[in-house]
Scaffold this active site. Structure first.
Site, PDB file in Angstrom:
ATOM      1  N   GLY A 254      17.006  11.293   0.344  1.00 54.95           N
ATOM      2  CA  GLY A 254      16.200  12.032  -0.798  1.00 54.95           C
ATOM      3  C   GLY A 254      16.889  12.761  -1.696  1.00 54.95           C
ATOM      4  O   GLY A 254      16.607  13.459  -2.805  1.00 54.95           O
ATOM      5  N   CYS A 367       2.738  -9.357 -18.713  1.00 52.14           N
ATOM      6  CA  CYS A 367       1.471  -9.421 -19.430  1.00 52.14           C
ATOM      7  C   CYS A 367       0.540  -8.232 -18.761  1.00 52.14           C
ATOM      8  O   CYS A 367      -0.396  -8.130 -17.943  1.00 52.14           O
ATOM      9  CB  CYS A 367       0.727 -10.713 -19.105  1.00 52.14           C
ATOM     10  SG  CYS A 367       1.468 -12.022 -19.891  1.00 52.14           S
TER      11      CYS A 367
HETATM   12  C1  LIG Z   1      13.606   5.725   1.931  1.00 52.72           C
HETATM   13  C2  LIG Z   1      13.997   6.499   3.026  1.00 52.72           C
HETATM   14  C3  LIG Z   1      15.420   7.207   2.951  1.00 52.72           C
HETATM   15  C4  LIG Z   1      16.074   7.115   1.668  1.00 52.72           C
HETATM   16  O1  LIG Z   1      15.488   7.985   0.596  1.00 52.72           O
HETATM   17  P1  LIG Z   1      16.547   8.047  -0.756  1.00 52.72           P
HETATM   18  O2  LIG Z   1      15.429   8.936  -1.543  1.00 52.72           O
HETATM   19  O3  LIG Z   1      16.517   6.849  -1.253  1.00 52.72           O
HETATM   20  O4  LIG Z   1      17.792   8.733  -0.359  1.00 52.72           O
HETATM   21  C5  LIG Z   1      15.808   7.740   4.170  1.00 52.72           C
HETATM   22  N1  LIG Z   1      15.344   8.011   5.220  1.00 52.72           N
HETATM   23  C6  LIG Z   1      13.867   7.202   5.400  1.00 52.72           C
HETATM   24  C7  LIG Z   1      13.154   7.054   6.753  1.00 52.72           C
HETATM   25  C8  LIG Z   1      13.361   6.513   4.323  1.00 52.72           C
HETATM   26  O5  LIG Z   1      12.142   6.195   4.454  1.00 52.72           O
END
Ligand SMILES: *Cc1c(COP(=O)(O)O)cnc(C)c1O
Length: 438
Positions: A254, A367
């Site tokens: 995240g 489109c």
């Molecule tokens: C998508 C995801 C991530 C990575 O998230 P980012 O925002 O791309 O860093 C990490 N852990 C899990 C379980 C995810 O589903």
């Protein structure tokens, strides 16, 4: 300095402008790459990818040796990239049997793979056990029972973490929020105790710890602290009441990247310092032994290393309304603006030293009226065949690409030291009809 050049900070580390006023990435002239490989074209800068892996290792492992870094490969999965991730010594966070299958094609070490997802099928769980993936991140009671049964059938005991939804608002777009109370992901806090006791009672499962992943493009550290506080408090309660030992804690991914020139997100060192010191501090306060820390970066590992190149086609000036500049890609290769209002930046790769001329809207060629890549961006005077370069295109573009309007998914090239290596060829007509049966 023109605005164009000031946007270089959004591009890969090797981005520069040559004496022809062209954008270079990895020592290659992007205008020449566009001509050679065609457009839309996605570039990945190998130096940026490797430096980012190194930065994760430095910032987290130096602060806290017992850290596992797993690349969340849904951000961009490709064999060449997986080989690089493997070389850099990182693990993998996967969310489907398909991703496990791709990891297998490059012999990715199974014990370094962690399998998440809110609706894994029995087939996917069996595949994961048979490949020997290191961790299954169990998301709900249905999966808990199914996995326990599949493991027992195989006479196996598999290591799991429980994904808890800590009820945190990470202040990001609601479509990329995953850890609030009203979420399809993870056990709500209200059910977490039952999940722990049930998991601990199942002979096929070895409960190693807890997991949270609260969203994506989180530009603050506070949501991680809050989630950590809830989870560690819960862990000590489970220890006191049920003898549960928290050996591992995954804080998910995240971490935000910078897409536009506005306020930059915190550097990785700030996330690392705050997560590590917070975890250590809270564990000490609660009297918990320090667990292994797991992080799962996706976007932040590959996002800035990627650049999308498009060629300008039709330009339509609607007097007094708007100037539409259409490019040869759009929502089929980057659905993020259409899906959740992602705001992108762009430069004109062949006019890096030209002054800005006016506001335009960059439209895709598909489109749907919603197929707008960038609304109201100020760029130099544009004409047909100019090359538009969009930074921050390394994550969640190619994997979310589609074949709408029977378009071909773009080619992807890895650049380094003036050399460009094709890592995914452009699709062809044969690819589009490959699955049709007459
Ligand atoms: C998508 C995801 C991530 C990575 O998230 P980012 O925002 O791309 O860093 C990490 N852990 C899990 C379980 C995810 O589903």
């Amino acid at each position: 300095m023109t605005e164009q050049v000031s946007k270089l900070i959004l591009f890969p580390l090797t981005a520069e402008v040559n004496d022809r006023g062209h954008l270079l990435v990895g020592g290659s002239d992007t205008v020449e790459l566009a001509a050679k490989f065609g457009t839309p074209l996605y570039l990945f800068d190998e130096i940026s990818l490797r430096r980012k892996c190194a930065e994760f290792k430095t910032e987290f492992v130096q602060r806290y040796a017992d850290t596992s870094i797993l690349y969340a490969c849904k951000a961009f999965i490709n064999k060449a990239l997986l080989l690089l991730i493997m070389e850099e010594g990182l693990g993998l966070d996967v969310v489907s049997g398909g991703e496990i299958g791709i990891a297998r094609t490059v012999n990715f070490p199974a014990d370094k793979i962690s399998f998440a997802g809110n609706n894994k099928s029995a087939e996917e769980l069996a595949l994961a056990l048979d490949y020997g993936v290191g961790r299954i991140i169990v998301d709900n009671f249905h999966e808990l029972k199914m996995l326990a049964k599949i493991a027992e059938e195989r006479g196996r005991r598999t290591d799991i973490l429980l994904r808890i939804s800590p009820g945190i608002d990470p202040h990001t777009h609601k479509y990329i929020t995953t850890g609030n109370i009203d979420s399809k992901f993870g056990f709500p806090m209200a059910n977490a105790q039952e999940a722990v006791t049930e998991a601990m009672s199942m002979p096929g499962l070895n409960l190693m710890g807890l997991h949270f992943h609260i969203g994506s493009q989180i530009a603050e550290t506070e949501p991680y602290h809050q989630a950590m506080e809830y989870i560690l408090k819960f862990a000590i309660e489970m220890k006191q009441q049920h003898g549960f030992e928290l050996k591992e804690l995954s804080v998910g991914g995240g971490f935000a990247i910078q897409y536009t020139l506005g306020s930059p997100p915190p550097p990785l060192s700030v996330y690392a310092e705050s997560i590590v010191s917070n975890m250590a501090g809270q564990c000490r306060k609660l009297g918990l032994a320090l667990p292994k820390l797991v992080i799962e970066p996706g976007r932040s590992l590959v996002g800035r290393a990627g650049v999308a190149l498009y060629k300008v086609g039709a330009i339509k000036e609607i007097p007094g309304v708007r100037c539409y500049v259409s490019v040869d890609g759009g929502m089929a290769d980057n659905i993020r603006p259409a899906l959740y209002g992602a705001v992108l930046e762009a430069v004109v790769a062949n006019k890096m030293r030209e002054k800005e001329a006016g506001k335009v809207t960059i439209a895709g060629k598909f489109c749907e009226s919603g197929d707008i890549l960038i609304k109201d961006i100020t760029l130099p005077q544009l004409s047909a065949d100019d090359i538009i370069a969009v930074p921050g295109s390394g994550a969640y573009c190619i994997p979310e690409a589609m074949n709408y309007n029977a378009s071909f998914k773009p080619a992807v090239v890895m650049v380094r030291d003036g050399k460009a290596r094709l890592i995914r060829r452009r699709e062809t007509l044969e690819d589009l009809t490959r699955c049709d049966v007459v």
